[in-house]
Motif scaffolding. Structure first.
Motif, short mmCIF file in Angstrom:
data_model
loop_
_atom_site.label_atom_id
_atom_site.label_comp_id
_atom_site.label_asym_id
_atom_site.label_seq_id
_atom_site.Cartn_x
_atom_site.Cartn_y
_atom_site.Cartn_z
N PHE A 1 0.83 -1.21 0.00
CA PHE A 1 0.00 0.00 0.00
C PHE A 1 0.87 1.26 0.00
O PHE A 1 0.60 2.21 -0.74
N SER A 2 1.90 1.27 0.83
CA SER A 2 2.80 2.43 0.92
C SER A 2 3.53 2.67 -0.40
O SER A 2 3.72 3.82 -0.81
N ALA A 3 3.94 1.58 -1.06
CA ALA A 3 4.62 1.71 -2.35
C ALA A 3 3.69 2.32 -3.39
O ALA A 3 4.10 3.16 -4.20
N THR A 4 2.43 1.89 -3.38
CA THR A 4 1.45 2.45 -4.32
C THR A 4 1.23 3.93 -4.05
O THR A 4 1.14 4.75 -4.98
N MET B 1 11.21 -1.09 -5.66
CA MET B 1 11.93 -1.95 -4.73
C MET B 1 11.03 -2.39 -3.58
O MET B 1 11.09 -3.54 -3.13
N LEU B 2 10.15 -1.48 -3.12
CA LEU B 2 9.24 -1.84 -2.03
C LEU B 2 8.29 -2.95 -2.45
O LEU B 2 7.95 -3.82 -1.65
N TYR B 3 7.86 -2.94 -3.72
CA TYR B 3 7.00 -4.03 -4.20
C TYR B 3 7.74 -5.37 -4.11
O TYR B 3 7.15 -6.39 -3.74
N LEU B 4 9.02 -5.37 -4.46
CA LEU B 4 9.81 -6.60 -4.37
C LEU B 4 9.94 -7.06 -2.92
O LEU B 4 9.83 -8.26 -2.62
N LEU B 5 10.18 -6.10 -2.01
CA LEU B 5 10.30 -6.44 -0.59
C LEU B 5 8.97 -6.94 -0.02
O LEU B 5 8.93 -7.85 0.81
#
Length: 283
Positions: A133-136, A267-271
């Motif tokens: 959610f934060s990455a979006t 990168m956050l999506y990957l994490l």
């Protein structure tokens, strides 16, 4: 004799490698926190989970220790950040005082209660959803329209409780919750970011105390572990983060931060995917 010397040499190399991993993690999270104005928890928790898992800590417990240790580092990193914001007169201390009691309540409930009761697998899934959610949010760069005023004391306590509770479950400083809340309540972005930095300390303090209480009876899985906290990682990461955060803040003035945020969102999506995998694997 030669065999024992070789074993000692391997152990020392492993310890130096471990120290180097923590130092690199702390340096990167501190630099990115200063550069992008975000907390390092979303970056720190997945990598620290990976590091602890490779040290033989079971996946579920590794997630919990990573979240707790990440939160505890905010005790140190928030101080230098708040000092910088306070010098510029950007912190709304009245709002900090209004939100702090609820933050302490929510943090203690999360850290001492729910965090200890939930399995690490569920916490990993919650973390994955939160980071996704934060990455979006970061990718779209959408900010809530200021449509109301700051609520009264009861409303501030309730909002603070929610911020402290969510932060405690994911090991983050609360910026991705508190900043949108404050901008929604007609606080300027500049003041909201500064005030969120000041809120990081009570968030970290309440949740860290909660983690210590909730994990007091846990057996020591690694030398230096205290319940859910892993003190060697806390010391190295906190020191590196404090040193590198000012460098990130300085670099922000010379770089295209919007493009960097888009790259960081990827990168956050990957994490988030990694933590989703960890949660499903440990379930």
């Amino acid at each position: 004799m030669a065999g024992s010397s070789a074993v000692v040499g391997v152990c020392l190399n492993l310890e130096w490698l471990f120290f180097a991993e923590l130092l690199l993690l702390g340096s990167c999270t501190g630099f990115l926190a200063g550069l992008l104005g975000i907390g390092g928890g979303m970056l720190m928790v997945p990598f620290l989970t990976l590091i602890l898992s490779h040290r033989g800590v079971p996946d579920g417990l590794a997630v919990k220790m990573a979240i707790a240790t990440s939160m505890a580092t905010i005790l140190f990193t928030s101080i230098s950040s708040v000092r910088a914001h306070h010098k510029r007169g950007a912190v709304k201390w009245g709002l900090v005082r209004g939100l702090a009691p609820g933050i302490v309540i929510g943090g203690l409930i999360a850290g001492a209660g729910v965090f200890a009761l939930l399995k690490g697998a569920w916490l990993a899934l919650v973390f994955a959803l939160f980071v996704g959610f934060s990455a979006t949010q970061m990718l779209l760069d959408k900010k809530p329209a200021p449509s109301r005023q700051i609520p009264g004391p009861l409303g501030q306590t309730a909002a603070g409780s929610g911020i402290g509770f969510v932060s405690g479950l994911v090991g983050a400083g609360g910026g991705f919750v508190s900043v949108p809340f404050m901008t929604w309540c007609n606080v300027s972005m500049h003041n909201a970011v500064a005030t969120s930095a000041a809120l990081g300390f009570p968030i970290a303090l309440a949740n860290t105390v909660g983690y210590l209480v909730g994990g007091w009876s846990l057996p020591q899985v690694l030398p230096g572990a205290l319940g859910y906290l892993y003190l060697p990682a806390l010391g190295v990461i906190a020191a590196a983060s404090v040193l590198f955060a000012p460098l990130g803040a300085k670099a922000a003035h010379a770089m295209n931060v919007r493009q960097l945020k888009r790259a960081f969102a990827g990168m956050l999506y990957l994490l988030a995917a990694y933590m989703l995998y960890k949660g499903l694997a440990a379930a």
